[in-house]
Design an enzyme around this catalytic site. Structure first.
Site, PDB file in Angstrom:
ATOM      1  CG  ASP A  75      -2.052   0.945   1.132  1.00 61.09           C
ATOM      2  OD1 ASP A  75      -2.311   1.449   0.024  1.00 61.09           O
ATOM      3  OD2 ASP A  75      -2.689   1.217   2.168  1.00 61.09           O
TER       4      ASP A  75
ATOM      5  CG  HIS B  55       0.293   2.267  -9.428  1.00 64.94           C
ATOM      6  ND1 HIS B  55       0.016   1.942  -8.115  1.00 64.94           N
ATOM      7  CD2 HIS B  55      -0.744   3.045  -9.839  1.00 64.94           C
ATOM      8  CE1 HIS B  55      -1.136   2.481  -7.765  1.00 64.94           C
ATOM      9  NE2 HIS B  55      -1.616   3.161  -8.782  1.00 64.94           N
TER      10      HIS B  55
ATOM     11  CG  LEU C 238       8.888 -17.216  -3.579  1.00 67.62           C
ATOM     12  CD1 LEU C 238       8.828 -17.258  -2.049  1.00 67.62           C
ATOM     13  CD2 LEU C 238       9.192 -15.790  -4.047  1.00 67.62           C
TER      14      LEU C 238
HETATM   15  C1  FPP Z   1      -1.611   0.349  -3.405  1.00 64.43           C
HETATM   16  O1  FPP Z   1      -1.221   1.669  -3.344  1.00 64.43           O
HETATM   17  C2  FPP Z   1      -1.266  -0.228  -4.664  1.00 64.43           C
HETATM   18  C3  FPP Z   1      -2.138  -0.700  -5.603  1.00 64.43           C
HETATM   19  C4  FPP Z   1      -3.605  -0.700  -5.499  1.00 64.43           C
HETATM   20  C5  FPP Z   1      -1.631  -1.219  -6.836  1.00 64.43           C
HETATM   21  C6  FPP Z   1      -0.519  -2.173  -6.588  1.00 64.43           C
HETATM   22  C7  FPP Z   1       0.307  -2.215  -7.731  1.00 64.43           C
HETATM   23  C8  FPP Z   1       1.619  -2.484  -7.681  1.00 64.43           C
HETATM   24  C9  FPP Z   1       2.430  -2.772  -6.511  1.00 64.43           C
HETATM   25  C10 FPP Z   1       2.369  -2.430  -8.899  1.00 64.43           C
HETATM   26  C11 FPP Z   1       1.800  -3.305  -9.889  1.00 64.43           C
HETATM   27  C12 FPP Z   1       2.386  -4.603  -9.817  1.00 64.43           C
HETATM   28  C13 FPP Z   1       1.931  -5.468 -10.638  1.00 64.43           C
HETATM   29  C14 FPP Z   1       2.605  -6.747 -10.805  1.00 64.43           C
HETATM   30  C15 FPP Z   1       0.723  -5.132 -11.377  1.00 64.43           C
HETATM   31  P1  FPP Z   1      -2.351   2.746  -3.570  1.00 64.43           P
HETATM   32  O2  FPP Z   1      -2.480   2.974  -5.023  1.00 64.43           O
HETATM   33  O3  FPP Z   1      -3.592   2.311  -2.866  1.00 64.43           O
HETATM   34  O4  FPP Z   1      -1.696   3.999  -2.911  1.00 64.43           O
HETATM   35  P2  FPP Z   1      -2.355   4.963  -1.829  1.00 64.43           P
HETATM   36  O5  FPP Z   1      -2.747   4.099  -0.667  1.00 64.43           O
HETATM   37  O6  FPP Z   1      -1.233   5.898  -1.508  1.00 64.43           O
HETATM   38  O7  FPP Z   1      -3.514   5.634  -2.493  1.00 64.43           O
END
Ligand code: FPP
Length: 235
Positions: free
Chosen positions: A15, A32, A127
């Site tokens: 997150d 991201h 893994l």
């Molecule tokens: C959470 O941060 C992240 C997500 C909802 C997207 C996760 C995506 C990745 C880690 C990268 C993509 C990886 C792959 C393999 C697709 P948030 O966007 O909720 O950030 P915030 O909490 O600051 O709003």
């Protein structure tokens, strides 16, 4: 002999990508992107230290509600990183699996990629790297319930046969041990519909840093913290 690191399965709620991007005056999509890069580093490291399984929350069934631009950027990243992960998995003996709903909203190209990469890595013994994408814990429970109900209806099993093992065997995570440790970054203290059935006995670790700032040292520290807690429980 393989080193015993004290735990088998780590689950991570990655997150804080967007807040990280904001803090660095960058577009959300770059948060991201950095998050995906970090994920690759962490998966390789977990494989190197002999962890049995890593399950990460990349996209929830609710995340489709974000703007079209943001969802589009995440799908492009997923498409690209599935290729990268497959290459790494081939080289480093990692077994890849994507868990979540593939029927609703999932682009055909990505779906086919998921099937191909699971097939190609299914005999790898390093893994077990599980990416939860279009995943919802309650949705998983509903799907499991329907599968078991079908079996009862068709007479394959009796209601009395239903037990914890059968429920686990009908989840996306079938064949995996439950997470020993759940880590969430970014300071939020929630589990957000991630693996509700599987984390009942997990230790929780909430970290006050955004996912793009997460490092391999955080994995080492988390394992140390987990082992400390286990020793305390034993006393
Ligand atoms: C959470 O941060 C992240 C997500 C909802 C997207 C996760 C995506 C990745 C880690 C990268 C993509 C990886 C792959 C393999 C697709 P948030 O966007 O909720 O950030 P915030 O909490 O600051 O709003």
């Amino acid at each position: 002999m393989e080193k015993d690191i004290g735990l088998k399965h780590i689950a991570i709620i990655m997150d804080g990508n967007r807040r990280w991007a904001k803090e660095h005056n960058l577009d959300k999509s770059l948060g991201h992107k950095k998050g995906a890069e970090v994920l690759e580093t962490i998966a390789k490291y977990c494989n190197k230290i002999g962890l049995e399984a890593l399950t990460v929350y990349a996209f929830s069934t609710e995340n489709w509600k974000r703007t079209k631009e943001e969802v589009g950027a995440i799908l492009i990243l997923l498409n690209m990183y599935l290729d990268r992960f497959l290459k790494t998995a081939d080289l480093e003996n990692i077994k890849l699996r994507v868990i979540g709903d593939r029927e609703n909203n999932m682009p055909e190209e990505i779906k086919n990629k998921m099937i191909k990469m699971e097939e190609k890595t299914k005999n790898n013994t390093g893994l077990k790297f599980n990416i939860a994408f279009n995943y919802g814990g309650r949705d998983e429970i509903i799907k499991m319930t329907k599968k078991i109900a079908e079996k009862v209806k068709s007479g394959k099993i009796k209601i009395e046969d239903i037990n914890e093992q059968m429920v686990s065997d009908n989840m996306y995570t079938q064949g995996l041990s439950d997470p020993d440790l759940l880590i969430r970054t970014s300071g939020e203290l929630r589990t957000s519909n991630f693996l509700p059935w599987q984390i009942t006995y997990s230790e929780f670790l909430f970290l006050d840093k955004y996912w793009p700032d997460f490092t391999t040292k955080d994995i080492d520290d988390a394992i140390e913290e987990f082992n400390k807690r286990q020793r305390r429980v034993g006393k």
